[in-house]
Design a protein around this motif. Structure first.
Motif, PDB file in Angstrom:
ATOM      1  N   GLU A  38       0.830  -1.201   0.000  1.00 25.01           N
ATOM      2  CA  GLU A  38       0.000   0.000   0.000  1.00 25.01           C
ATOM      3  C   GLU A  38       0.866   1.255   0.000  1.00 25.01           C
ATOM      4  O   GLU A  38       0.540   2.249  -0.678  1.00 25.01           O
ATOM      5  CB  GLU A  38      -0.914  -0.006   1.223  1.00 25.01           C
ATOM      6  CG  GLU A  38      -1.709   1.269   1.454  1.00 25.01           C
ATOM      7  CD  GLU A  38      -2.659   1.600   0.312  1.00 25.01           C
ATOM      8  OE1 GLU A  38      -3.065   2.777   0.207  1.00 25.01           O
ATOM      9  OE2 GLU A  38      -3.006   0.692  -0.478  1.00 25.01           O
ATOM     10  N   ARG A  93       0.709   4.206  -2.741  1.00 21.53           N
ATOM     11  CA  ARG A  93       0.462   5.623  -2.457  1.00 21.53           C
ATOM     12  C   ARG A  93       1.556   6.499  -3.054  1.00 21.53           C
ATOM     13  O   ARG A  93       1.277   7.571  -3.600  1.00 21.53           O
ATOM     14  CB  ARG A  93       0.380   5.853  -0.942  1.00 21.53           C
ATOM     15  CG  ARG A  93      -0.869   5.295  -0.277  1.00 21.53           C
ATOM     16  CD  ARG A  93      -1.068   5.923   1.099  1.00 21.53           C
ATOM     17  NE  ARG A  93       0.120   5.800   1.943  1.00 21.53           N
ATOM     18  CZ  ARG A  93       0.388   4.780   2.741  1.00 21.53           C
ATOM     19  NH1 ARG A  93      -0.469   3.757   2.803  1.00 21.53           N
ATOM     20  NH2 ARG A  93       1.469   4.754   3.493  1.00 21.53           N
ATOM     21  N   ASP A 105       0.919   6.896  -6.681  1.00 15.59           N
ATOM     22  CA  ASP A 105      -0.189   7.811  -6.927  1.00 15.59           C
ATOM     23  C   ASP A 105       0.237   9.261  -6.702  1.00 15.59           C
ATOM     24  O   ASP A 105      -0.229  10.173  -7.413  1.00 15.59           O
ATOM     25  CB  ASP A 105      -1.376   7.465  -6.025  1.00 15.59           C
ATOM     26  CG  ASP A 105      -2.094   6.199  -6.492  1.00 15.59           C
ATOM     27  OD1 ASP A 105      -1.954   5.853  -7.681  1.00 15.59           O
ATOM     28  OD2 ASP A 105      -2.773   5.556  -5.671  1.00 15.59           O
ATOM     29  N   ASP A 162      -2.229  11.639   2.258  1.00 10.84           N
ATOM     30  CA  ASP A 162      -2.952  10.369   2.062  1.00 10.84           C
ATOM     31  C   ASP A 162      -4.414  10.625   1.718  1.00 10.84           C
ATOM     32  O   ASP A 162      -5.026   9.867   0.946  1.00 10.84           O
ATOM     33  CB  ASP A 162      -2.855   9.523   3.338  1.00 10.84           C
ATOM     34  CG  ASP A 162      -1.445   8.996   3.565  1.00 10.84           C
ATOM     35  OD1 ASP A 162      -0.619   9.097   2.624  1.00 10.84           O
ATOM     36  OD2 ASP A 162      -1.160   8.490   4.666  1.00 10.84           O
ATOM     37  N   ALA A 163      -4.984  11.704   2.286  1.00 15.54           N
ATOM     38  CA  ALA A 163      -6.367  12.048   1.962  1.00 15.54           C
ATOM     39  C   ALA A 163      -6.497  12.453   0.486  1.00 15.54           C
ATOM     40  O   ALA A 163      -7.500  12.120  -0.166  1.00 15.54           O
ATOM     41  CB  ALA A 163      -6.851  13.178   2.873  1.00 15.54           C
ATOM     42  N   VAL A 219      -4.592  11.338  -1.933  1.00 20.44           N
ATOM     43  CA  VAL A 219      -4.466  10.103  -2.692  1.00 20.44           C
ATOM     44  C   VAL A 219      -5.790   9.345  -2.685  1.00 20.44           C
ATOM     45  O   VAL A 219      -6.234   8.822  -3.718  1.00 20.44           O
ATOM     46  CB  VAL A 219      -3.327   9.232  -2.126  1.00 20.44           C
ATOM     47  CG1 VAL A 219      -3.309   7.861  -2.796  1.00 20.44           C
ATOM     48  CG2 VAL A 219      -1.986   9.928  -2.319  1.00 20.44           C
ATOM     49  N   ALA A 220      -6.442   9.303  -1.522  1.00 16.62           N
ATOM     50  CA  ALA A 220      -7.731   8.603  -1.430  1.00 16.62           C
ATOM     51  C   ALA A 220      -8.784   9.285  -2.304  1.00 16.62           C
ATOM     52  O   ALA A 220      -9.574   8.626  -2.995  1.00 16.62           O
ATOM     53  CB  ALA A 220      -8.196   8.558   0.026  1.00 16.62           C
ATOM     54  N   ARG A 257      -8.132   8.426  -5.914  1.00 20.70           N
ATOM     55  CA  ARG A 257      -8.588   7.070  -6.246  1.00 20.70           C
ATOM     56  C   ARG A 257     -10.101   7.003  -6.347  1.00 20.70           C
ATOM     57  O   ARG A 257     -10.648   6.343  -7.240  1.00 20.70           O
ATOM     58  CB  ARG A 257      -8.079   6.090  -5.191  1.00 20.70           C
ATOM     59  CG  ARG A 257      -6.559   5.893  -5.200  1.00 20.70           C
ATOM     60  CD  ARG A 257      -6.114   5.012  -4.047  1.00 20.70           C
ATOM     61  NE  ARG A 257      -4.675   4.729  -4.109  1.00 20.70           N
ATOM     62  CZ  ARG A 257      -4.015   4.029  -3.184  1.00 20.70           C
ATOM     63  NH1 ARG A 257      -4.676   3.552  -2.126  1.00 20.70           N
ATOM     64  NH2 ARG A 257      -2.726   3.818  -3.311  1.00 20.70           N
ATOM     65  N   ASP A 258     -10.794   7.699  -5.439  1.00 20.61           N
ATOM     66  CA  ASP A 258     -12.262   7.678  -5.471  1.00 20.61           C
ATOM     67  C   ASP A 258     -12.801   8.319  -6.750  1.00 20.61           C
ATOM     68  O   ASP A 258     -13.899   7.974  -7.211  1.00 20.61           O
ATOM     69  CB  ASP A 258     -12.828   8.403  -4.245  1.00 20.61           C
ATOM     70  CG  ASP A 258     -12.550   7.657  -2.953  1.00 20.61           C
ATOM     71  OD1 ASP A 258     -12.282   6.435  -3.023  1.00 20.61           O
ATOM     72  OD2 ASP A 258     -12.570   8.287  -1.871  1.00 20.61           O
TER      73      ASP A 258
END
Length: 495
Positions: free
Chosen positions: A66, A70, A73, A107-108, A110-111, A114-115
């Motif tokens: 993971e 990340r 990304d 990280d937020a 990156v999330a 992805r979403d």
């Protein structure tokens, strides 16, 4: 005038019949054709296959995979942001993390990326708003791909593990093998040693990221043993400052803009040097053959010495400029038909060609510089009876040209504007190279006009002095061109 053109035509045809001329002429087109093909063949875009075996009973393998995901990304986000900034495509998705370039992607972010569909979603958004001539976004390749280890490896005993690893690292079928194998032992929590096997020296960034993530995992285990909850331990590990780095728009930074503007001027300076080196050697070979074969007496029976000099000079310059014209045409075709990052960089470099004064300066200093150096080489050819003797003069002259020119090219790439560059601009022998190199960094108009007049005056003086040397040396066979002899030949002849 008719005799001059006849001599020029003969000189042109004589050099054009040489095999070396055609090989050299085709060298650049072949290089432009094969360069991208060879580059793609040598470019290893395939991601390194990583197998992770965790026998400690934790979630280290998933955490490491993971983490690398990340980081990739984040690399894509940075690349997307630069692409959107370069082509003004931020409005494609104003709320997307990549719509802003001057930030650290958390990280937020990156999330959220992805979403929103990841790379595919971003490309779809960009394609909806980009112009037809805007290149599509090309995401970077992954450096590492994590694959599941085979059962033979995960179930192997300590004695058999090394044999299984060797089989995977040496597998002929890349899809069945591995480039890197990582092992966490059963007692990893008490004895935190990690084994790593690689079929070549592992990349530093892989080892650093692996160690960083495993350190985080190990600290989480130690904190859990001290009664700290997993959520609290995660918050402690993630605490870090977010550094926002502001950079100019691609192509808009001072150094980057100078480099882009200097591509064509620096290329012309280099082409001028190389074409002089090639056409000069062909002209020397032609002149020496005429003297050694006693053809010069027959030629002088038909034309005057001045007509011979001007004709040979025109023929030599014509062959050199023809060769340069073919190279430039092939390069122009390659630029406008090439796609990708190289074309995106070179096309903005054509912006200086929109200025008539810059175009005229390029043509003037290139052509006059070519004539100025060719006169020197023509005089060398008239003095020498053998090719080895001519090379004894030719190589020092070319070295005297090349060394400062290479310094000029390097100095311009580093930013230019130094005292030595300005000094070389005012020395006629290097004026064409210095002005061409400085056109990208900027040269005052008054200085360019002044050194242009200086170069013209120096070339006219060359015609007078080296013309005397050429006429006096044509029939002076067997005489060593010592310094005293050269000075005598430079003096005007008495009628």
């Amino acid at each position: 005038m008719t005799n001059i053109l006849l001599v020029a035509k003969r000189e042109f045809r004589q050099i054009a019949t040489m095999r070396s001329f055609w090989l050299t002429l085709l060298l650049i087109p072949v290089a432009l054709l094969l360069g991208p093909v060879i580059g793609r063949a040598l470019d290893d875009d395939e991601a390194s296959r990583v197998m992770f075996v965790d026998r400690s009973g934790g979630a280290a393998a998933a955490a490491v995979e993971e983490r690398f995901g990340r980081d990739y990304d984040r690399q894509v986000l940075r690349s997307l942001a630069r692409h959107a900034q370069r082509f003004d495509l931020q409005d494609a998705a104003p709320d997307a993390p990549w719509a802003s370039a001057d930030r650290w992607y958390t990280d937020a972010d990156v999330a959220a990326f992805r979403d929103a569909g990841g790379v595919e979603g971003a490309i779809a958004a960009l394609d909806r708003v980009k112009a037809e001539d805007t290149p599509s976004y090309d995401p970077p390749e992954r450096d590492f791909a994590f694959v599941d280890p085979p059962a033979a490896l995960t179930g192997a005993s300590r004695e058999d593990f090394q044999r299984e690893v060797d089989a995977l690292l040496g597998a002929e079928d890349d899809s069945q093998g591995a480039d890197i194998v990582v092992l966490l032992g059963e007692d990893y929590a008490q004895n935190p040693q990690v084994r790593l096997w690689s079929n070549e020296r592992p990349r530093t960034d892989f080892v650093t990221t692996l160690q960083d993530e495993l350190t985080t995992d190990l600290r989480n285990r130690l904190l859990a043993q001290q009664g700290v909850s997993a959520d609290t331990a995660g918050l402690i590990q993630q605490a870090a400052p977010a550094i926002a780095v502001t950079t100019p728009k691609p192509g808009g930074g001072a150094r980057e803009a100078v480099l882009v503007r200097s591509i064509i001027p620096l290329g012309l300076s280099y082409v001028l040097l190389m074409s002089l080196l090639l056409s000069g050697s062909w002209m020397l070979q032609s002149s020496v053959e005429e003297r050694s074969n006693k053809l010069i007496e027959s030629v002088l029976a038909c034309v005057r010495a001045d007509e011979l000099m001007y004709g040979k000079l025109i023929g030599t310059v014509a062959i050199g400029l023809s060769m340069v014209a073919v190279w430039v045409a092939c390069a122009a075709v390659a630029v406008f038909f090439t796609q990708g990052a190289i074309a995106d960089m070179i096309r903005p470099a054509l912006a200086p060609l929109t200025s008539p004064s810059v175009v005229l300066a390029m043509i003037y200093f290139f052509v006059v510089g070519y004539i100025m150096i060719s006169i020197i080489l023509l005089a060398i050819g008239a003095m020498c009876d053998t090719m080895s003797e001519a090379q004894g003069f030719f190589m020092p002259v070319m070295l005297a040209l090349m060394l400062p020119v290479f310094y000029l090219l390097q100095a311009t790439v580093m930013g230019g504007g130094g005292f030595v560059e300005r000094l070389l601009t005012w020395i006629p022998l290097w004026t064409p190279f210095a002005v061409l190199a400085r056109l990208g960094t900027g040269i005052p108009m008054w200085e360019m006009a002044a050194v242009g007049l200086l170069l013209a005056a120096f070339t006219a003086l060359e015609f007078i002095l080296l013309g005397r040397l050429f006429r006096a040396s044509l029939l002076a066979q067997g005489q060593k061109p010592t310094l005293k002899v050269l000075m005598d030949r430079l003096r005007p002849t008495r009628d």
